[in-house]
Motif scaffolding. Structure first.
Motif, PDB file in Angstrom:
ATOM      1  N   LEU A  46       0.834  -1.205   0.000  1.00  0.00           N
ATOM      2  CA  LEU A  46       0.000   0.000   0.000  1.00  0.00           C
ATOM      3  C   LEU A  46       0.867   1.254   0.000  1.00  0.00           C
ATOM      4  CD1 LEU A  46      -2.831  -0.974   2.522  1.00  0.00           C
ATOM      5  CD2 LEU A  46      -2.917  -1.004   0.017  1.00  0.00           C
ATOM      6  N   ASN A  47       1.920   1.235   0.784  1.00  0.00           N
ATOM      7  CA  ASN A  47       2.816   2.380   0.875  1.00  0.00           C
ATOM      8  C   ASN A  47       3.464   2.671  -0.477  1.00  0.00           C
ATOM      9  OD1 ASN A  47       3.813   4.315   2.789  1.00  0.00           O
ATOM     10  ND2 ASN A  47       5.794   3.334   2.632  1.00  0.00           N
ATOM     11  N   ARG A  48       3.893   1.637  -1.170  1.00  0.00           N
ATOM     12  CA  ARG A  48       4.538   1.817  -2.479  1.00  0.00           C
ATOM     13  C   ARG A  48       3.536   2.373  -3.499  1.00  0.00           C
ATOM     14  NH1 ARG A  48       9.396   0.022  -3.353  1.00  0.00           N
ATOM     15  NH2 ARG A  48      10.209   0.660  -5.330  1.00  0.00           N
ATOM     16  N   LEU A  49       2.320   1.834  -3.502  1.00  0.00           N
ATOM     17  CA  LEU A  49       1.296   2.348  -4.427  1.00  0.00           C
ATOM     18  C   LEU A  49       0.964   3.801  -4.117  1.00  0.00           C
ATOM     19  CD1 LEU A  49      -1.077  -0.748  -4.704  1.00  0.00           C
ATOM     20  CD2 LEU A  49       0.401   0.203  -6.507  1.00  0.00           C
ATOM     21  N   ASP A  50       0.963   4.159  -2.846  1.00  0.00           N
ATOM     22  CA  ASP A  50       0.689   5.544  -2.474  1.00  0.00           C
ATOM     23  C   ASP A  50       1.813   6.463  -2.941  1.00  0.00           C
ATOM     24  OD1 ASP A  50      -0.606   7.753  -1.166  1.00  0.00           O
ATOM     25  OD2 ASP A  50       0.817   7.515   0.494  1.00  0.00           O
ATOM     26  N   ARG A  51       3.043   6.050  -2.750  1.00  0.00           N
ATOM     27  CA  ARG A  51       4.186   6.904  -3.078  1.00  0.00           C
ATOM     28  C   ARG A  51       4.479   6.975  -4.570  1.00  0.00           C
ATOM     29  NH1 ARG A  51       8.465   6.188   1.883  1.00  0.00           N
ATOM     30  NH2 ARG A  51       7.009   6.978   3.435  1.00  0.00           N
ATOM     31  N   GLU A  52       4.234   5.868  -5.297  1.00  0.00           N
ATOM     32  CA  GLU A  52       4.634   5.818  -6.701  1.00  0.00           C
ATOM     33  C   GLU A  52       3.462   5.804  -7.675  1.00  0.00           C
ATOM     34  OE1 GLU A  52       7.735   2.984  -7.479  1.00  0.00           O
ATOM     35  OE2 GLU A  52       8.640   3.367  -5.517  1.00  0.00           O
ATOM     36  N   GLY A  53       2.263   5.680  -7.160  1.00  0.00           N
ATOM     37  CA  GLY A  53       1.094   5.701  -8.022  1.00  0.00           C
ATOM     38  C   GLY A  53       0.773   4.336  -8.604  1.00  0.00           C
ATOM     39  N   PRO A  54      -0.268   4.282  -9.428  1.00  0.00           N
ATOM     40  CA  PRO A  54      -0.702   3.008 -10.014  1.00  0.00           C
ATOM     41  C   PRO A  54       0.405   2.357 -10.823  1.00  0.00           C
ATOM     42  CG  PRO A  54      -2.323   4.736 -10.411  1.00  0.00           C
ATOM     43  CD  PRO A  54      -1.104   5.395  -9.846  1.00  0.00           C
ATOM     44  N   MET A  55       0.479   1.035 -10.737  1.00  0.00           N
ATOM     45  CA  MET A  55       1.478   0.296 -11.512  1.00  0.00           C
ATOM     46  C   MET A  55       1.046  -1.145 -11.664  1.00  0.00           C
ATOM     47  SD  MET A  55       4.630  -0.097  -8.786  1.00  0.00           S
ATOM     48  CE  MET A  55       4.618   1.617  -8.335  1.00  0.00           C
ATOM     49  N   GLY A  56       1.659  -1.805 -12.616  1.00  0.00           N
ATOM     50  CA  GLY A  56       1.388  -3.214 -12.850  1.00  0.00           C
ATOM     51  C   GLY A  56       2.091  -4.096 -11.836  1.00  0.00           C
ATOM     52  N   VAL A  57       1.689  -5.348 -11.818  1.00  0.00           N
ATOM     53  CA  VAL A  57       2.258  -6.319 -10.885  1.00  0.00           C
ATOM     54  C   VAL A  57       3.765  -6.446 -11.081  1.00  0.00           C
ATOM     55  CG1 VAL A  57       2.306  -8.777 -10.284  1.00  0.00           C
ATOM     56  CG2 VAL A  57       0.122  -7.605 -10.540  1.00  0.00           C
ATOM     57  N   LYS A  58       4.213  -6.521 -12.343  1.00  0.00           N
ATOM     58  CA  LYS A  58       5.648  -6.701 -12.605  1.00  0.00           C
ATOM     59  C   LYS A  58       6.459  -5.520 -12.083  1.00  0.00           C
ATOM     60  CE  LYS A  58       5.411  -9.814 -16.520  1.00  0.00           C
ATOM     61  NZ  LYS A  58       5.701 -10.045 -17.926  1.00  0.00           N
ATOM     62  N   ALA A  59       5.980  -4.309 -12.302  1.00  0.00           N
ATOM     63  CA  ALA A  59       6.693  -3.123 -11.823  1.00  0.00           C
ATOM     64  C   ALA A  59       6.702  -3.076 -10.298  1.00  0.00           C
ATOM     65  CB  ALA A  59       6.053  -1.853 -12.378  1.00  0.00           C
ATOM     66  N   LEU A  60       5.587  -3.425  -9.700  1.00  0.00           N
ATOM     67  CA  LEU A  60       5.498  -3.450  -8.241  1.00  0.00           C
ATOM     68  C   LEU A  60       6.460  -4.487  -7.671  1.00  0.00           C
ATOM     69  CD1 LEU A  60       4.009  -2.177  -5.852  1.00  0.00           C
ATOM     70  CD2 LEU A  60       2.179  -3.822  -6.199  1.00  0.00           C
ATOM     71  N   ALA A  61       6.480  -5.663  -8.277  1.00  0.00           N
ATOM     72  CA  ALA A  61       7.374  -6.733  -7.816  1.00  0.00           C
ATOM     73  C   ALA A  61       8.834  -6.328  -7.975  1.00  0.00           C
ATOM     74  CB  ALA A  61       7.086  -8.018  -8.594  1.00  0.00           C
ATOM     75  N   ALA A  62       9.173  -5.764  -9.123  1.00  0.00           N
ATOM     76  CA  ALA A  62      10.560  -5.357  -9.358  1.00  0.00           C
ATOM     77  C   ALA A  62      11.002  -4.299  -8.357  1.00  0.00           C
ATOM     78  CB  ALA A  62      10.713  -4.835 -10.786  1.00  0.00           C
ATOM     79  N   GLY A  63      10.136  -3.345  -8.099  1.00  0.00           N
ATOM     80  CA  GLY A  63      10.466  -2.280  -7.154  1.00  0.00           C
ATOM     81  C   GLY A  63      10.627  -2.765  -5.727  1.00  0.00           C
ATOM     82  N   MET A  64       9.976  -3.872  -5.412  1.00  0.00           N
ATOM     83  CA  MET A  64      10.047  -4.401  -4.055  1.00  0.00           C
ATOM     84  C   MET A  64      11.046  -5.549  -3.935  1.00  0.00           C
ATOM     85  SD  MET A  64       6.045  -4.179  -3.001  1.00  0.00           S
ATOM     86  CE  MET A  64       6.360  -4.480  -1.260  1.00  0.00           C
ATOM     87  N   GLY A  65      11.593  -5.981  -5.068  1.00  0.00           N
ATOM     88  CA  GLY A  65      12.573  -7.056  -5.049  1.00  0.00           C
ATOM     89  C   GLY A  65      11.981  -8.421  -4.745  1.00  0.00           C
TER      90      GLY A  65
END
Length: 170
Positions: free
Chosen positions: A53-72
């Motif tokens: 939730l924190n990542r979506l709030d800070r970086e905005g909407p994104m796909g699963v792959k981008a979210l996964a990559a950003g979180m490692g």
């Protein structure tokens, strides 16, 4: 270029032992309390949900792959962790604005409200835990912990890239 073994022997083994012990104690305490905050919101949101939730709030909407990559973490892990957030209305799945076939994850208004409640509760916990610390000590601890986490993340990424496997954490 010095090896990891060379670097370890150049440093104080007693200090490294104390550091690894304190990191282990911190990890256990953090998991036991889940650093969830105070009052009714204590332990009310698990680590994975909070980080997503924190990542979506800070970086905005994104796909699963981008979210996964950003979180490692793996896409399959994100998909599994996001499902209950979608079911509970904290995250919405929407069409990608440029490619209607693709799906993006977006923090819902309810998700933002819930995240703000948890953040406030966790802020209170951090204030209580560091009561008696100076503002400089808090800032220094935050700087060093951020640096430590970045080094762990870089090491994990390097090992993952080199074929060391994948992480299932958050």
């Amino acid at each position: 270029m010095p090896t990891s073994q060379d670097m370890t022997t150049e440093l104080d083994p007693g200090l490294l032992d104390a550091l690894q012990h304190q990191v282990a104690v911190f990890a256990r305490r953090a998991e036991q309390t889940r650093l969830g905050g105070t009052g009714q919101l204590r332990n009310s949101m698990d680590r994975a949900a909070y980080l997503l939730l924190n990542r979506l709030d800070r970086e905005g909407p994104m796909g699963v792959k981008a979210l996964a990559a950003g979180m490692g973490i793996d896409s399959s892990t994100v998909t599994r962790q996001v499902a209950p957030l979608v079911d509970s209305g904290l995250v919405k799945r929407t069409s990608h604005p440029e490619d209607g076939r693709a799906v993006v994850l977006q923090l819902s208004p309810r998700g933002l409200d819930r995240l703000e409640e948890v953040r406030s509760s966790r802020r209170t916990l951090m204030a209580e835990v560091t009561d008696g610390w100076t503002p400089e000590e808090r800032a220094s601890f935050c700087t060093l912990l951020t640096r430590f986490n970045a080094a762990l993340s870089a090491r994990q990424s390097a090992h993952h890239t080199a074929g060391g496997g994948s992480s299932q954490g958050g």
